[in-house]
Design an enzyme around this catalytic site. Structure first.
Site, PDB file in Angstrom:
ATOM      1  N   LYS A  73     -58.474  21.994-126.826  1.00 17.96           N
ATOM      2  CA  LYS A  73     -57.501  22.888-127.465  1.00 17.96           C
ATOM      3  C   LYS A  73     -56.067  22.547-127.038  1.00 17.96           C
ATOM      4  O   LYS A  73     -55.187  22.384-127.885  1.00 17.96           O
ATOM      5  CB  LYS A  73     -57.825  24.366-127.133  1.00 17.96           C
ATOM      6  CG  LYS A  73     -59.207  24.799-127.629  1.00 17.96           C
ATOM      7  CD  LYS A  73     -59.510  26.236-127.304  1.00 17.96           C
ATOM      8  CE  LYS A  73     -59.638  26.548-125.844  1.00 17.96           C
ATOM      9  NZ  LYS A  73     -60.773  25.845-125.168  1.00 17.96           N
ATOM     10  N   THR A  74     -55.870  22.409-125.715  1.00 18.03           N
ATOM     11  CA  THR A  74     -54.523  22.081-125.223  1.00 18.03           C
ATOM     12  C   THR A  74     -54.105  20.702-125.730  1.00 18.03           C
ATOM     13  O   THR A  74     -52.949  20.504-126.135  1.00 18.03           O
ATOM     14  CB  THR A  74     -54.515  22.085-123.669  1.00 18.03           C
ATOM     15  OG1 THR A  74     -55.157  23.278-123.225  1.00 18.03           O
ATOM     16  CG2 THR A  74     -53.117  22.010-123.117  1.00 18.03           C
ATOM     17  N   ASP A 118     -52.019  29.790-124.362  1.00 18.31           N
ATOM     18  CA  ASP A 118     -53.414  29.689-123.945  1.00 18.31           C
ATOM     19  C   ASP A 118     -53.933  31.101-123.693  1.00 18.31           C
ATOM     20  O   ASP A 118     -53.146  32.002-123.372  1.00 18.31           O
ATOM     21  CB  ASP A 118     -53.459  28.859-122.650  1.00 18.31           C
ATOM     22  CG  ASP A 118     -54.840  28.265-122.419  1.00 18.31           C
ATOM     23  OD1 ASP A 118     -55.693  28.359-123.317  1.00 18.31           O
ATOM     24  OD2 ASP A 118     -55.062  27.712-121.332  1.00 18.31           O
ATOM     25  N   THR A 167     -60.821  31.205-125.776  1.00 15.62           N
ATOM     26  CA  THR A 167     -62.245  30.954-125.584  1.00 15.62           C
ATOM     27  C   THR A 167     -63.044  32.097-126.210  1.00 15.62           C
ATOM     28  O   THR A 167     -64.265  32.027-126.278  1.00 15.62           O
ATOM     29  CB  THR A 167     -62.569  30.914-124.073  1.00 15.62           C
ATOM     30  OG1 THR A 167     -61.945  32.042-123.454  1.00 15.62           O
ATOM     31  CG2 THR A 167     -62.050  29.649-123.437  1.00 15.62           C
TER      32      THR A 167
HETATM   33  P1  ADP Z   1     -59.060  22.921-123.454  1.00 13.65           P
HETATM   34  O1  ADP Z   1     -57.605  23.196-123.672  1.00 13.65           O
HETATM   35  O2  ADP Z   1     -59.899  23.214-124.663  1.00 13.65           O
HETATM   36  O3  ADP Z   1     -59.611  23.582-122.220  1.00 13.65           O
HETATM   37  P2  ADP Z   1     -58.168  20.191-122.953  1.00 13.65           P
HETATM   38  O4  ADP Z   1     -57.380  19.941-124.181  1.00 13.65           O
HETATM   39  O5  ADP Z   1     -57.384  20.499-121.703  1.00 13.65           O
HETATM   40  O6  ADP Z   1     -59.251  21.340-123.220  1.00 13.65           O
HETATM   41  O7  ADP Z   1     -59.116  18.916-122.718  1.00 13.65           O
HETATM   42  C1  ADP Z   1     -59.740  18.632-121.489  1.00 13.65           C
HETATM   43  C2  ADP Z   1     -59.762  17.153-121.225  1.00 13.65           C
HETATM   44  O8  ADP Z   1     -60.621  16.513-122.150  1.00 13.65           O
HETATM   45  C3  ADP Z   1     -58.404  16.462-121.364  1.00 13.65           C
HETATM   46  O9  ADP Z   1     -58.279  15.491-120.376  1.00 13.65           O
HETATM   47  C4  ADP Z   1     -58.473  15.801-122.709  1.00 13.65           C
HETATM   48  O10 ADP Z   1     -57.759  14.620-122.729  1.00 13.65           O
HETATM   49  C5  ADP Z   1     -59.949  15.493-122.891  1.00 13.65           C
HETATM   50  N1  ADP Z   1     -60.290  15.611-124.309  1.00 13.65           N
HETATM   51  C6  ADP Z   1     -60.563  16.758-124.974  1.00 13.65           C
HETATM   52  N2  ADP Z   1     -60.864  16.513-126.256  1.00 13.65           N
HETATM   53  C7  ADP Z   1     -60.796  15.178-126.403  1.00 13.65           C
HETATM   54  C8  ADP Z   1     -61.029  14.301-127.537  1.00 13.65           C
HETATM   55  N3  ADP Z   1     -61.413  14.783-128.711  1.00 13.65           N
HETATM   56  N4  ADP Z   1     -60.840  12.981-127.349  1.00 13.65           N
HETATM   57  C9  ADP Z   1     -60.488  12.506-126.137  1.00 13.65           C
HETATM   58  N5  ADP Z   1     -60.272  13.265-125.036  1.00 13.65           N
HETATM   59  C10 ADP Z   1     -60.430  14.591-125.166  1.00 13.65           C
END
Ligand code: ADP
Length: 347
Positions: A73-74, A118, A167
């Site tokens: 998401k981030t 977030d 979430t």
């Molecule tokens: P969330 O915000 O949903 O908790 P993040 O965006 O922080 O998740 O992602 C967590 C980690 O996983 C980061 O290091 C990100 O680079 C990696 N990541 C997430 N989705 C992908 C994707 N589709 N392709 C490559 N790396 C990803």
């Protein structure tokens, strides 16, 4: 980052500190939509929204991203800002603790900027209400004067894009949900996509990784890129110390045995959760509060971090009277299937 997410940071990797995690999150984060692996349908849709907004020279519409922690998401928030060529401002629901903090944020943004909130489901009611006119009319109320002379005036702000991440989409109020132009629900990643993510991250870490090793690591990553990246770092340690530095399926196996991550990606905590339902509550149903108390975990952590994958994989089920353990949970733990409850649809 929610309490649940913080908890998630330390799973299967004892002693990993948050600072380190954030550094690696940044290192592994793809910067452009074309480098974001998987979630094809969402990626294509976002690509269209970005192109259309740029063509019209307008900011992107407000977008809500839902899904368990670690699914990207981030990352998508950053990518959207980058694709639009604007700045991203990051905050979270609990961090905006009063209306003034929101106003401060809003007035600092330039035209078209992305505001990433977030855990948007954790905004307080007054802040959420103040967000409505900002999202709809790009106006915020600013307080003037004090005490008996206090008043508020409506001030224009630059048109912006709100990217909300949650979430728990179910906890969002209807009026807030309705103000987003698009809602994207991120799913757990299939193993093939996760293997591509592992290979990409290994390249960034300059670690040789064979395709079978990537696939086996991906299969144990609970459908979650962050888990895959974290496991990769631990496997790299074992590859360096016990192997020749290359990530192979044998080294993945050795690492996962040591970390007690099984072939379905479940760790000690997941198995404990299943065991509590089965051994203490005859397979359920057991209410989520009771389960959280039995595991000595906050309810939020249980619902945000542990349950989604177990539900998605069918290990547990949700009934109006609580959680139940399904047949595959018994089989996975090598236990005989004789639950107190009857499985829906079987009788
Ligand atoms: P969330 O915000 O949903 O908790 P993040 O965006 O922080 O998740 O992602 C967590 C980690 O996983 C980061 O290091 C990100 O680079 C990696 N990541 C997430 N989705 C992908 C994707 N589709 N392709 C490559 N790396 C990803």
């Amino acid at each position: 980052m929610s309490q649940g997410e913080q908890k998630n940071e330390t799973r299967a990797v004892e002693g990993d500190v948050q600072i380190g995690e954030e550094r690696f999150d940044r290192l592994f984060r793809p910067e452009r939509l074309k480098d974001f692996i998987g979630q094809q349908r969402h990626k294509e849709n976002l690509g269209v929204y970005v192109k259309a907004a740029k063509k019209r020279k307008e900011p992107l519409d407000h977008i809500l991203l839902c899904g368990p922690p670690g699914l990207g998401k981030t990352t998508l928030g950053h990518i959207l800002a980058k694709e639009m060529g604007v700045q991203m401002h990051m905050t979270s629901g609990p961090a905006i603790d009063h209306k003034g903090a929101l106003t401060g944020l809003m007035t600092r943004m330039s035209r078209g900027d992305v505001l990433f909130i977030d855990e948007i489901h954790r905004l307080s009611a007054p802040v959420e209400e103040a967000l409505y006119p900002a999202m709809e009319d790009f106006r915020v109320d600013v307080m003037t004067g004090e005490g008996a002379y206090a008043d508020s005036i409506s001030v224009d702000i630059q048109p912006f894009t709100l990217v909300g991440a949650t979430t728990r989409a179910g906890l969002l109020t209807k009026p807030l949900h309705e103000r987003f132009g698009a809602t994207l629900r991120l799913d757990f990643y299939p193993t093939d996509d996760l293997a591509k993510i592992v290979l990409r991250s290994a390249k960034l870490l300059e670690v040789p990784c064979d395709p079978a090793g990537a696939l086996s690591l991906a299969g144990r990553s609970r459908g979650t890129p962050r888990v895959a990246n974290r496991l990769l770092r631990r496997v790299r340690d074992f590859a360096d110390v016990q192997g020749d530095g290359t990530i192979t399926s044998e080294i993945v196996q050795v690492t996962c045995d040591r970390l007690e991550v099984d072939e379905r990606g479940l760790d000690e905590m997941d198995r404990r959760l299943l065991k509590v339902i089965i051994e203490h509550y005859g397979g359920g149903p057991v209410g989520v509060e009771t389960l959280a108390a039995a595991l000595a975990e906050p309810r939020d952590t249980l619902e945000d971090v542990y349950e989604p994958y177990l539900l998605q994989q069918g290990f547990i089920g949700r009934t109006p009277r609580g959680r139940i353990a399904n047949q595959i949970a018994y089989e996975h733990l090598g236990m005989r299937y004789e639950p107190k409850h009857k499985q829906p649809g079987l009788f």
